[in-house]
Design an enzyme around this catalytic site. Sequence first.
Site, PDB file in Angstrom:
ATOM      1  N   GLU A  71       0.834  -1.205   0.000  1.00 24.12           N
ATOM      2  CA  GLU A  71       0.000   0.000   0.000  1.00 24.12           C
ATOM      3  C   GLU A  71       0.871   1.259   0.000  1.00 24.12           C
ATOM      4  OE1 GLU A  71      -0.227  -2.665   1.880  1.00 24.12           O
ATOM      5  OE2 GLU A  71      -2.269  -3.098   2.524  1.00 24.12           O
ATOM      6  N   CYS A 105       0.016   1.617   7.374  1.00 24.49           N
ATOM      7  CA  CYS A 105      -0.493   1.972   6.038  1.00 24.49           C
ATOM      8  C   CYS A 105      -1.782   2.776   6.144  1.00 24.49           C
ATOM      9  CB  CYS A 105      -0.717   0.720   5.199  1.00 24.49           C
ATOM     10  SG  CYS A 105       0.834  -0.008   4.641  1.00 24.49           S
TER      11      CYS A 105
END
Length: 148
Positions: A71, A105
């Site tokens: 990500e 993330c």
Amino acid sequence: MEGGGQQPRPPGQTPGEHLQLLLHRSREAKNCAYCPYSRFPVGAALLTAGGEIFSGCNVENACYSLGVCAERTAIQKAISEGHTSFRAMAIASDIGDFITPCGACRQVMREFGTDWDIYLTKADGTYIVKRLEELLPLSFGPEDLKKM
Ligand code: THU
């Protein structure tokens, strides 16, 4: 440059043609994962407000703590190409359950607004969609720094 700047939208509003490509690109990115230590490949694909897609995979390191998730790889690619406004991200892995982004993330995603959709997929391609706000409620972001 600041992230966000989007109008509130209900979840799951990623246009169909974008969504299929986004899901595909996340699976494709997974094939590039460099994960010799975890053997847990992950791919992510990020849709910008302008309709471009940036993909990323996890990139591990012999110094384990330096590994980066798929990500964040995708976000860093997009930011470094001048994109700061995002509509959606799709995440793919090989597990039989929905892959969910780690806390780090989620916080990095949140930097660029809370109003976007995260498609969590299973290895068989099925998915659920969550708003970033759902994945990281009561979050801290750039706006909070202005409250002092
Ligand atoms: N990983 C990701 O890239 N994204 C996720 O959503 C979960 C975990 C990576 C980090 C590490 O390289 C491996 O998967 C095992 O944790």
